[in-house]
Design a protein around this motif. Sequence first.
Motif, PDB file in Angstrom:
ATOM      1  N   LYS A  23     -16.672  -9.764   6.118  1.00 47.38           N
ATOM      2  CA  LYS A  23     -17.720  -9.187   5.080  1.00 47.38           C
ATOM      3  C   LYS A  23     -17.042  -7.839   4.780  1.00 47.38           C
ATOM      4  O   LYS A  23     -16.916  -7.114   5.448  1.00 47.38           O
ATOM      5  N   ALA A  24     -17.142  -7.435   3.599  1.00 46.68           N
ATOM      6  CA  ALA A  24     -16.514  -5.979   2.877  1.00 46.68           C
ATOM      7  C   ALA A  24     -17.270  -5.033   3.162  1.00 46.68           C
ATOM      8  O   ALA A  24     -16.691  -3.880   3.268  1.00 46.68           O
ATOM      9  N   ASN A  25     -18.678  -5.357   3.729  1.00 42.97           N
ATOM     10  CA  ASN A  25     -19.490  -4.083   3.752  1.00 42.97           C
ATOM     11  C   ASN A  25     -19.461  -3.663   5.527  1.00 42.97           C
ATOM     12  O   ASN A  25     -20.164  -2.921   5.946  1.00 42.97           O
ATOM     13  N   ALA A  26     -18.759  -4.356   6.199  1.00 40.49           N
ATOM     14  CA  ALA A  26     -18.786  -4.081   7.711  1.00 40.49           C
ATOM     15  C   ALA A  26     -17.562  -3.388   8.206  1.00 40.49           C
ATOM     16  O   ALA A  26     -16.500  -3.532   7.483  1.00 40.49           O
ATOM     17  N   PRO A  27     -17.603  -2.796   9.435  1.00 41.03           N
ATOM     18  CA  PRO A  27     -16.418  -1.876   9.722  1.00 41.03           C
ATOM     19  C   PRO A  27     -15.374  -3.020  10.213  1.00 41.03           C
ATOM     20  O   PRO A  27     -15.459  -3.950  10.882  1.00 41.03           O
ATOM     21  N   VAL A  28     -14.071  -2.489   9.864  1.00 44.84           N
ATOM     22  CA  VAL A  28     -13.067  -3.412  10.268  1.00 44.84           C
ATOM     23  C   VAL A  28     -12.906  -3.123  11.915  1.00 44.84           C
ATOM     24  O   VAL A  28     -13.066  -2.214  12.370  1.00 44.84           O
ATOM     25  N   PRO A  29     -12.856  -4.572  12.565  1.00 48.44           N
ATOM     26  CA  PRO A  29     -12.790  -4.587  14.077  1.00 48.44           C
ATOM     27  C   PRO A  29     -11.601  -3.869  14.497  1.00 48.44           C
ATOM     28  O   PRO A  29     -10.680  -3.718  13.869  1.00 48.44           O
ATOM     29  N   ASP A  30     -11.828  -3.120  15.653  1.00 43.36           N
ATOM     30  CA  ASP A  30     -10.701  -2.508  16.262  1.00 43.36           C
ATOM     31  C   ASP A  30      -9.365  -3.346  16.476  1.00 43.36           C
ATOM     32  O   ASP A  30      -9.635  -4.550  16.850  1.00 43.36           O
ATOM     33  N   GLY A  31      -8.307  -2.789  16.091  1.00 40.66           N
ATOM     34  CA  GLY A  31      -6.990  -3.400  16.407  1.00 40.66           C
ATOM     35  C   GLY A  31      -6.550  -4.275  15.028  1.00 40.66           C
ATOM     36  O   GLY A  31      -5.729  -4.779  15.212  1.00 40.66           O
ATOM     37  N   PHE A  32      -7.631  -4.570  14.146  1.00 44.06           N
ATOM     38  CA  PHE A  32      -7.255  -5.138  12.908  1.00 44.06           C
ATOM     39  C   PHE A  32      -6.971  -4.176  11.743  1.00 44.06           C
ATOM     40  O   PHE A  32      -7.222  -3.285  11.823  1.00 44.06           O
ATOM     41  N   THR A  33      -6.225  -4.651  11.027  1.00 41.78           N
ATOM     42  CA  THR A  33      -5.664  -4.144   9.650  1.00 41.78           C
ATOM     43  C   THR A  33      -5.864  -4.814   8.437  1.00 41.78           C
ATOM     44  O   THR A  33      -5.708  -6.057   8.184  1.00 41.78           O
ATOM     45  N   VAL A  34      -6.397  -4.173   7.092  1.00 46.20           N
ATOM     46  CA  VAL A  34      -6.881  -4.906   6.081  1.00 46.20           C
ATOM     47  C   VAL A  34      -5.336  -5.219   5.350  1.00 46.20           C
ATOM     48  O   VAL A  34      -4.649  -4.163   5.246  1.00 46.20           O
ATOM     49  N   ILE A  35      -5.146  -6.515   5.141  1.00 43.80           N
ATOM     50  CA  ILE A  35      -3.896  -6.801   4.300  1.00 43.80           C
ATOM     51  C   ILE A  35      -4.242  -7.424   2.893  1.00 43.80           C
ATOM     52  O   ILE A  35      -3.232  -8.019   2.412  1.00 43.80           O
ATOM     53  N   GLY A  36      -5.451  -7.631   2.672  1.00 37.00           N
ATOM     54  CA  GLY A  36      -5.613  -8.414   1.286  1.00 37.00           C
ATOM     55  C   GLY A  36      -7.175  -8.508   1.018  1.00 37.00           C
ATOM     56  O   GLY A  36      -8.152  -7.817   1.900  1.00 37.00           O
ATOM     57  N   GLN A  37      -7.291  -9.435   0.149  1.00 36.35           N
ATOM     58  CA  GLN A  37      -8.923  -9.558  -0.106  1.00 36.35           C
ATOM     59  C   GLN A  37      -8.903 -10.875  -0.710  1.00 36.35           C
ATOM     60  O   GLN A  37      -7.916 -11.528  -1.245  1.00 36.35           O
ATOM     61  N   VAL A  38     -10.220 -11.632  -0.649  1.00 32.44           N
ATOM     62  CA  VAL A  38     -10.523 -12.907  -1.351  1.00 32.44           C
ATOM     63  C   VAL A  38     -11.100 -12.497  -2.629  1.00 32.44           C
ATOM     64  O   VAL A  38     -12.004 -11.854  -2.777  1.00 32.44           O
ATOM     65  N   LYS A  39     -10.324 -12.943  -3.490  1.00 29.39           N
ATOM     66  CA  LYS A  39     -10.587 -12.544  -5.090  1.00 29.39           C
ATOM     67  C   LYS A  39     -11.518 -13.029  -5.760  1.00 29.39           C
ATOM     68  O   LYS A  39     -12.361 -12.718  -6.530  1.00 29.39           O
ATOM     69  N   ALA A  40     -11.337 -14.609  -5.480  1.00 23.78           N
ATOM     70  CA  ALA A  40     -12.328 -15.462  -6.655  1.00 23.78           C
ATOM     71  C   ALA A  40     -12.389 -16.786  -5.966  1.00 23.78           C
ATOM     72  O   ALA A  40     -11.560 -17.251  -4.988  1.00 23.78           O
TER      73      ALA A  40
END
Length: 321
Positions: free
Chosen positions: A279-296
């Motif tokens: 979920k985009a409104n939640a903190p990114v869990p420790d140890g994980f990195t954002v690498i993209g997005q679900v667009k549609a």
Amino acid sequence: MRVNELSEDEIIAKLVKVLPQARNIVVPSGDDCAVLDFPHKTAISVDLLNENVHFRTDWSTGYDVGYRAATQNLADSVAMGAIPRTLAVGIAFPADTEMEWLLDFARGMRDACEPLEVGVDGGDLVRGEYISISVTVLGDVETPILRSGARPGDLLIHAGVIGRGMAGMALLEAGYNRENVEPDLSALIDDFLRPKPPLEIALNAAKTGCLTAMMDVSDGLIKDTHRIARRSRVWIDIDEKALRNYLGPLGKAAGRLAADRRLWLCEGGEDHGFIATMKANAPVPDGFTVIGQVKAPDMNGRVSVGGAEYAAAGGWDHFHN
């Protein structure tokens, strides 16, 4: 000492002394079945490893093979949000196999299992023309995290390494080994021979409740992301700039071998890290990195890199590679 100098019971007795037991064991190895006590649902997965397909004994020690056999199964369990509890292991091997190789295999499994207190409880030994290993993992899960839960607006996140397994294998194929290259390239080879998935990081992320889908990356980033996209019926775009953060020594290895580092990042398997959507409104869990997005939404499932379609399906397929 070779295994044909011992009876099956003597071989098993030596291996059982090395291998750990599950914490929730009721009846340990030695009976017709091992028995465990599970408080929740049970997650089950099976993997096979065959000599000269998944590993080569001129590249890998028994320890390497045991470590790999354990970790890739532990990663499957964790990818469901299941706490792995035990492994059941079946091994076929030639009669002239050295007993020390099997004990080294058991030590590799033990060292991979002990950080999560996973047991190796039950299995089988048979004679075969080559080494073949079947590992079944049983995990304890309250709420499974499926591949089908990704929704538009979710973030795509990753924990672990990307491309290092394929780079390490390429170095081995070119005649390099852990002893005859610089430490950073040796580490790539070691990561192929002994994958190191961030199991505890993924389990902790699963407990946050923010993940909507998750799986381990065993067959390549594009292929495995597409599996989530297809099951969730969405379009997922991978951020190419984010992938650059994973390059590390890949560039050096690619230069040494005249190889394509982008291919390693997008199509390389055997790293056994984790991709998830959250979920985009939640903190990114420790140890994980954002690498993209679900667009549609996308009924067929679609994956792009930097908004552009990736030309190849990518990744490993046993029946097409």
